[in-house]
Design an enzyme around this catalytic site. Structure first.
Site, PDB file in Angstrom:
ATOM      1  N   HIS A 221      14.117  49.225 159.922  1.00 38.79           N
ATOM      2  CA  HIS A 221      14.979  47.993 160.431  1.00 38.79           C
ATOM      3  C   HIS A 221      15.331  48.135 161.806  1.00 38.79           C
ATOM      4  O   HIS A 221      14.691  49.108 162.609  1.00 38.79           O
ATOM      5  CB  HIS A 221      16.484  48.513 159.710  1.00 38.79           C
ATOM      6  CG  HIS A 221      16.550  48.143 158.341  1.00 38.79           C
ATOM      7  ND1 HIS A 221      15.946  48.941 157.354  1.00 38.79           N
ATOM      8  CD2 HIS A 221      17.050  47.095 157.806  1.00 38.79           C
ATOM      9  CE1 HIS A 221      16.418  48.544 156.284  1.00 38.79           C
ATOM     10  NE2 HIS A 221      16.661  47.422 156.492  1.00 38.79           N
TER      11      HIS A 221
ATOM     12  N   LYS B 177      20.945  49.070 163.560  1.00 40.08           N
ATOM     13  CA  LYS B 177      21.424  49.744 162.272  1.00 40.08           C
ATOM     14  C   LYS B 177      22.031  50.941 162.384  1.00 40.08           C
ATOM     15  O   LYS B 177      21.400  51.820 162.953  1.00 40.08           O
ATOM     16  CB  LYS B 177      20.173  49.607 161.236  1.00 40.08           C
ATOM     17  CG  LYS B 177      20.701  49.945 159.722  1.00 40.08           C
ATOM     18  CD  LYS B 177      19.650  49.387 158.895  1.00 40.08           C
ATOM     19  CE  LYS B 177      20.198  49.843 157.369  1.00 40.08           C
ATOM     20  NZ  LYS B 177      21.450  49.037 157.035  1.00 40.08           N
TER      21      LYS B 177
HETATM   22  N1  LIG Z   1      23.210  44.127 151.121  1.00 42.31           N
HETATM   23  C1  LIG Z   1      22.415  43.297 152.095  1.00 42.31           C
HETATM   24  O1  LIG Z   1      21.767  42.492 151.426  1.00 42.31           O
HETATM   25  C2  LIG Z   1      22.516  43.417 153.163  1.00 42.31           C
HETATM   26  C3  LIG Z   1      23.534  44.373 153.765  1.00 42.31           C
HETATM   27  N2  LIG Z   1      23.481  44.515 155.286  1.00 42.31           N
HETATM   28  C4  LIG Z   1      24.600  45.460 155.557  1.00 42.31           C
HETATM   29  O2  LIG Z   1      25.689  44.800 155.953  1.00 42.31           O
HETATM   30  C5  LIG Z   1      26.479  45.454 157.024  1.00 42.31           C
HETATM   31  C6  LIG Z   1      26.677  44.620 158.440  1.00 42.31           C
HETATM   32  O3  LIG Z   1      25.360  44.310 158.822  1.00 42.31           O
HETATM   33  P1  LIG Z   1      25.222  43.480 160.298  1.00 42.31           P
HETATM   34  O4  LIG Z   1      25.777  42.003 160.163  1.00 42.31           O
HETATM   35  O5  LIG Z   1      23.671  43.520 160.482  1.00 42.31           O
HETATM   36  O6  LIG Z   1      26.262  44.404 161.316  1.00 42.31           O
HETATM   37  P2  LIG Z   1      27.190  43.829 162.634  1.00 42.31           P
HETATM   38  O7  LIG Z   1      27.700  45.032 163.245  1.00 42.31           O
HETATM   39  O8  LIG Z   1      26.320  42.914 163.196  1.00 42.31           O
HETATM   40  O9  LIG Z   1      28.303  43.095 161.798  1.00 42.31           O
HETATM   41  C7  LIG Z   1      29.533  43.595 161.262  1.00 42.31           C
HETATM   42  C8  LIG Z   1      30.840  43.012 161.692  1.00 42.31           C
HETATM   43  O10 LIG Z   1      31.925  43.561 161.044  1.00 42.31           O
HETATM   44  C9  LIG Z   1      32.938  43.254 161.790  1.00 42.31           C
HETATM   45  N3  LIG Z   1      34.064  44.456 161.718  1.00 42.31           N
HETATM   46  C10 LIG Z   1      34.009  45.657 161.680  1.00 42.31           C
HETATM   47  N4  LIG Z   1      35.358  46.023 161.164  1.00 42.31           N
HETATM   48  C11 LIG Z   1      35.938  44.802 160.826  1.00 42.31           C
HETATM   49  C12 LIG Z   1      37.165  44.414 160.228  1.00 42.31           C
HETATM   50  N5  LIG Z   1      38.160  45.681 160.137  1.00 42.31           N
HETATM   51  N6  LIG Z   1      37.758  43.398 160.209  1.00 42.31           N
HETATM   52  C13 LIG Z   1      36.812  42.495 159.972  1.00 42.31           C
HETATM   53  N7  LIG Z   1      35.580  42.676 160.652  1.00 42.31           N
HETATM   54  C14 LIG Z   1      35.003  43.854 160.834  1.00 42.31           C
HETATM   55  C15 LIG Z   1      32.271  43.899 163.100  1.00 42.31           C
HETATM   56  O11 LIG Z   1      32.936  43.788 164.408  1.00 42.31           O
HETATM   57  P3  LIG Z   1      32.810  44.672 165.668  1.00 42.31           P
HETATM   58  O12 LIG Z   1      31.228  44.586 165.912  1.00 42.31           O
HETATM   59  O13 LIG Z   1      33.534  43.848 166.738  1.00 42.31           O
HETATM   60  O14 LIG Z   1      33.209  45.970 165.327  1.00 42.31           O
HETATM   61  C16 LIG Z   1      30.986  42.882 163.066  1.00 42.31           C
HETATM   62  O15 LIG Z   1      31.196  41.618 163.595  1.00 42.31           O
HETATM   63  C17 LIG Z   1      25.565  46.698 157.085  1.00 42.31           C
HETATM   64  O16 LIG Z   1      26.299  47.706 156.770  1.00 42.31           O
HETATM   65  C18 LIG Z   1      24.360  46.233 156.810  1.00 42.31           C
HETATM   66  O17 LIG Z   1      23.788  47.274 156.145  1.00 42.31           O
HETATM   67  C19 LIG Z   1      22.903  43.657 156.213  1.00 42.31           C
HETATM   68  C20 LIG Z   1      22.122  42.763 155.667  1.00 42.31           C
HETATM   69  C21 LIG Z   1      21.819  42.664 154.217  1.00 42.31           C
HETATM   70  O1  LIG Z   2      21.373  46.613 158.150  1.00 43.29           O
HETATM   71  C1  LIG Z   2      20.610  45.823 158.044  1.00 43.29           C
HETATM   72  O2  LIG Z   2      20.016  44.984 158.872  1.00 43.29           O
HETATM   73  C2  LIG Z   2      20.050  45.847 156.577  1.00 43.29           C
HETATM   74  N1  LIG Z   2      20.807  46.287 155.777  1.00 43.29           N
HETATM   75  C3  LIG Z   2      20.672  46.559 154.294  1.00 43.29           C
HETATM   76  C4  LIG Z   2      19.963  47.889 153.853  1.00 43.29           C
HETATM   77  O3  LIG Z   2      20.960  48.931 154.420  1.00 43.29           O
HETATM   78  O4  LIG Z   2      19.150  47.825 153.220  1.00 43.29           O
HETATM   79  C5  LIG Z   2      19.832  45.257 153.882  1.00 43.29           C
HETATM   80  C6  LIG Z   2      18.705  44.918 154.598  1.00 43.29           C
HETATM   81  O5  LIG Z   2      17.708  45.690 154.488  1.00 43.29           O
HETATM   82  C7  LIG Z   2      19.196  44.701 155.983  1.00 43.29           C
END
Ligand SMILES: NC(=O)C1=CN([C@@H]2O[C@H](COP(=O)(O)OP(=O)(O)OC[C@H]3O[C@@H](n4cnc5c(N)ncnc54)[C@H](OP(=O)(O)O)[C@@H]3O)[C@@H](O)[C@H]2O)C=CC1
Ligand SMILES: O=C(O)C1=N[C@H](C(=O)O)C[C@H](O)C1
Length: 270
Positions: free
Chosen positions: A157, A161
């Site tokens: 990744h 991450k």
């Molecule tokens: N299940 C799936 O298919 C997938 C899962 N994921 C998962 O999704 C999660 C997020 O990934 P990603 O978008 O890359 O991460 P990011 O860090 O880009 O996004 C997370 C967001 O959540 C915000 N946040 C944190 N705390 C709060 C709160 N209390 N209230 C509202 N917003 C909040 C952060 O703000 P700030 O940065 O200002 O703290 C940030 O904007 C990870 O756990 C990732 O592994 C990702 C892709 C696919």
């Molecule tokens: O953090 C990410 O970007 C992603 N998180 C998920 C994971 O932990 O598997 C899904 C995807 O691979 C992207």
């Protein structure tokens, strides 16, 4: 039928912005709210503008309770601590909660399970169709190949991450363990360094790579005597996760309380 009103929490995140676009593109769903953490620079901005679209007349707020009160579901790809809070608020509001957040500790998983007694939650380490199909194939391969084939799971990744191994790697590990009628908790080897000794029989190993802008790549390697079977998935674009999440929300709308997986949503358990 009225469109399902969805709130995107973590709206300014990598996934949050893609989710806003996916909601606007989906039939039967409408963006009703966008939430960021208190103090975030994006509070007050228009969610459409934030996502690179025309304005949607939805201002980013730091008040999830008010946003959930005017919604039917929430899309949550944030951080574990926030997801635990959102699970409680979504349960109180009686709205569907789609959780993509990975890296929850056991206490967080328990809090989500408790909330699922009161509302429908869909939670998956990967919301894409492709990964969930691969998980089914991994379970079948693990069963067919048996313990003579060692199982190793490799993932890569992007550099930002924050959790390891990925939620997807764990989901694939669970599938492999199921195929062997084993428990991942008993068989997982998450790290190796130094004089490790020979590989324990039945182990399910994990290797984690981080760098650049890689969206998400996974391989499950079955290594036998003189041959290897490799099942894998490459995510080229985050929209695959976002479309899956919106699909999950529409599926969960009006459903009985419970903790559901993407395999349930996609009918892969039928
Ligand atoms: N299940 C799936 O298919 C997938 C899962 N994921 C998962 O999704 C999660 C997020 O990934 P990603 O978008 O890359 O991460 P990011 O860090 O880009 O996004 C997370 C967001 O959540 C915000 N946040 C944190 N705390 C709060 C709160 N209390 N209230 C509202 N917003 C909040 C952060 O703000 P700030 O940065 O200002 O703290 C940030 O904007 C990870 O756990 C990732 O592994 C990702 C892709 C696919
Ligand atoms: O953090 C990410 O970007 C992603 N998180 C998920 C994971 O932990 O598997 C899904 C995807 O691979 C992207």
């Amino acid at each position: 039928m009225e469109a399902m009103r969805l709130v995107v929490v973590g709206a300014a995140g990598r996934m949050g912005r893609v989710l806003i676009r996916a909601v606007t593109e989906a039939e039967g769903a409408v963006l009703a709210g966008a939430v960021e953490r208190p103090g975030a620079a994006e509070i007050g901005q228009d969610a459409g503008t934030l996502a690179g679209l025309a304005p949607l007349d939805v201002a980013v707020t730091d008040d999830p309770e008010a946003a959930f009160a005017a919604a039917d579901g929430v899309l949550d790809f944030t951080v574990p601590a926030a997801t635990v809070v959102f699970a409680e608020l979504a349960a109180q509001a009686g709205i569907a909660h789609v959780i993509g957040t990975t890296g929850l500790a056991a206490s967080g998983e328990q809090a989500v399970a408790d909330a699922a007694a009161r509302t429908a939650i869909v939670k998956s380490g990967n919301m894409s169709l492709g990964v969930n199909l691969v998980a089914g194939l991994v379970e079948k391969a693990a069963r067919a190949l048996g313990p003579a084939f060692d199982i190793e799971i490799l993932e890569m990744h992007h550099r930002k991450k924050i959790d390891a191994p990925s939620g997807t790697a764990l989901l694939l590990g669970e599938a492999a363990a199921r195929g062997r009628d084993a428990s991942l908790e008993d068989e997982a080897v998450y790290a190796r360094e130094g004089h490790t000794g020979a590989r324990p029989e039945g182990a399910i190993g994990f290797a984690t790579l981080r760098g650049g802008t890689v969206v998400g790549e996974h391989e499950v390697i079955f290594a036998g005597e003189g041959e290897r079977v490799v099942l894998g998935h490459v995510a080229e674009d985050r929209s695959i996760f976002a479309r899956g999440a919106v699909h999950a929300a529409l599926w969960a709308h009006g459903r009985e309380p419970g903790l559901y997986s993407m395999a349930d949503v996609l009918g892969l358990n039928d």
